[in-house]
Design an enzyme around this catalytic site. Structure first.
Site, PDB file in Angstrom:
ATOM      1  N   ASN A 194      18.203 -32.481 -65.383  1.00 14.73           N
ATOM      2  CA  ASN A 194      16.851 -31.930 -65.240  1.00 14.73           C
ATOM      3  C   ASN A 194      15.845 -33.072 -65.146  1.00 14.73           C
ATOM      4  O   ASN A 194      16.214 -34.237 -65.267  1.00 14.73           O
ATOM      5  CB  ASN A 194      16.543 -30.981 -66.401  1.00 14.73           C
ATOM      6  CG  ASN A 194      16.605 -31.695 -67.732  1.00 14.73           C
ATOM      7  OD1 ASN A 194      15.771 -32.556 -68.033  1.00 14.73           O
ATOM      8  ND2 ASN A 194      17.630 -31.382 -68.520  1.00 14.73           N
ATOM      9  N   ARG A 195      14.602 -32.730 -64.940  1.00 15.45           N
ATOM     10  CA  ARG A 195      13.606 -33.754 -64.609  1.00 15.45           C
ATOM     11  C   ARG A 195      12.909 -34.372 -65.826  1.00 15.45           C
ATOM     12  O   ARG A 195      11.975 -35.143 -65.661  1.00 15.45           O
ATOM     13  CB  ARG A 195      12.553 -33.158 -63.673  1.00 15.45           C
ATOM     14  CG  ARG A 195      13.104 -32.878 -62.290  1.00 15.45           C
ATOM     15  CD  ARG A 195      12.042 -32.240 -61.418  1.00 15.45           C
ATOM     16  NE  ARG A 195      10.863 -33.065 -61.294  1.00 15.45           N
ATOM     17  CZ  ARG A 195       9.661 -32.606 -60.945  1.00 15.45           C
ATOM     18  NH1 ARG A 195       9.500 -31.341 -60.702  1.00 15.45           N
ATOM     19  NH2 ARG A 195       8.640 -33.429 -60.844  1.00 15.45           N
TER      20      ARG A 195
END
Ligand code: CTP
Length: 406
Positions: A204-205
């Site tokens: 994920n970011r």
């Protein structure tokens, strides 16, 4: 406190201006003693304006008041920042050919040094030997940190941040204790990665910046912090790694992060700021998966649910413990961040849930953030927009509020 700040000839001297400012702002009397070389980087008017005291480098000024020893005798604390390799060598040898040298010899106060130099100089056996001697004499060393150095080099050698030097120095002088002192805190930060095969993962970011800021703010306020970091860049972690109040533990997957956090379930406060993968790949391939032999231009990955760490922490919560979650949300049409957050707060049962809105171009990587903190029944405790550090401070205020109301 009467604080003497020695400044030596390195580019990091510009950061020491901020250190002096922080010391003055927190009510200390600060006298700056630069070396001649330091004045080539930052000049006398700056030091005088920021410290509000006259500044000299020479043992021959103000002789009537025996300035060459008076400052050292009066000091409750001495900080040398930046401390160059040359100054550290001079300190080791006890040289006193300028006002900083005599002041250091005349003081019995705690001495804190913040080295700054190129990696090669830091690693040189002469410097290593000098540092060992200084440490043996009780000198407290903060940093250096890994990071970019002048001229495009990078490695250990960068001076610690002013806030970190301040924390270490005040602790060394037995200075004012923060409002979180005595608390043991665990903070998770970053984003977990679930492997697909030896090469690929589901991630994920999350950059980990907000979680790291939460850990640093806690350490700054006196807590003993374990920071469980999942894939946080070294650059983002650097300040926390160098802070003596923070111990960094690394984790990769959700399962590893869960185990690392659970190793500290006796903590007083647990903050789950990490973005934890909800699912992992059911069967991780031992070999890199290949398109070869794949049939109709599509593949299917079977995913299984990971344990909800936050929920299990809430379930196993011991008396006096505070559990805090984060929720990064993308509210849909006709729905507010608070609506979503309140539902999640009820579902998760954490003492506090920090809500922030994210999107394709919102929330990640940025240094600013906007957070609404709700309690377990969805009441807004604190709202804060600002730097990630501002948000972190507000979160700790909220933690103290719920702990006091219990
Ligand atoms: N969290 C956790 N373990 C998981 C997933 C999430 O501990 N397996 C924690 C996160 O660290 C965060 C909080 O739960 O503090 C909320 O994470 P989020 O992903 O927003 O929650 P989910 O329960 O996964 O909800 P959603 O349905 O929005 O995915």
């Amino acid at each position: 406190m009467f604080v003497v700040v020695g400044v030596t000839g390195g580019i990091a001297a510009y950061k020491t201006v901020q250190l002096v400012r922080l010391l003055v702002k927190t009510g200390h009397e600060v006298h700056v003693v630069p070396t001649d070389d330091a004045l080539r980087f930052v000049g006398t008017p700056t030091w005088e304006a920021i410290s509000r005291h006259p500044v000299t480098t020479s043992v021959h000024d103000d002789v009537a008041r025996v300035r060459h020893v008076a400052l050292g005798q009066a000091a409750d604390l001495m900080i040398v920042a930046p401390a160059t390799a040359n100054t550290l060598a001079k300190m080791t040898a006890g040289l006193a050919d300028d006002l900083l040298g005599t002041t250091l010899l005349a003081t019995t106060a705690p001495v804190v040094v913040a080295p700054a130099m190129h990696t090669e100089m830091w690693r040189h056996p002469a410097t290593a030997h000098n540092m060992a001697t200084l440490r043996e004499r009780g000198v407290i060393v903060v940093g250096p940190e890994e990071g970019e150095l002048t001229g495009g080099d990078s490695g250990p050698g960068r001076m610690s941040e002013p806030e970190t030097i301040l924390d270490v120095a005040l602790a060394a002088a037995g200075g004012p204790r923060g409002d979180l002192s005595g608390l043991r805190v665990v903070v998770s930060a970053g984003g977990t990665r679930e492997p697909i095969d030896p090469v690929r993962y589901i991630g994920n970011r999350s950059s980990g910046r907000q979680g790291v800021a939460v850990a640093l703010a806690a350490a700054h306020r006196g807590a003993e912090v374990v920071l469980v970091a999942a894939h946080v860049d070294d650059g983002v972690l650097a300040e926390a790694s160098a802070h003596p109040g923070v111990r960094v533990v690394r984790a990769g997957t959700a399962a590893e992060l869960g185990a690392a956090v659970r190793a500290h379930t006796d903590a007083d406060v647990i903050v789950m700021a990490a973005a934890v993968a909800d699912y992992r790949v059911a069967e991780v391939s031992e070999l890199k998966r290949s398109k070869e032999g794949a049939s109709d231009g599509a593949i299917t990955l079977d995913l299984v649910e990971n344990e909800d760490i936050l929920a299990s922490l809430v379930k196993g919560k011991r008396g006096g413990q505070t559990v805090v979650g984060f929720a990064a949300e993308t509210p849909g049409d006709g729905e507010t961040l608070l609506d979503r957050g309140r539902r999640k707060a009820a579902r998760k049962g954490a003492d506090l849930l920090a809500l922030n809105e994210v999107g394709w171009a919102k929330g990640f990587e940025a240094s600013d953030n906007a957070v609404t903190v709700v309690d377990a029944v969805g009441t807004v405790v604190i709202e804060r927009r600002g730097t990630k550090r501002d948000v972190a401070e507000a979160l700790w205020d909220a933690v103290l509020t719920v702990r006091q109301n219990k």
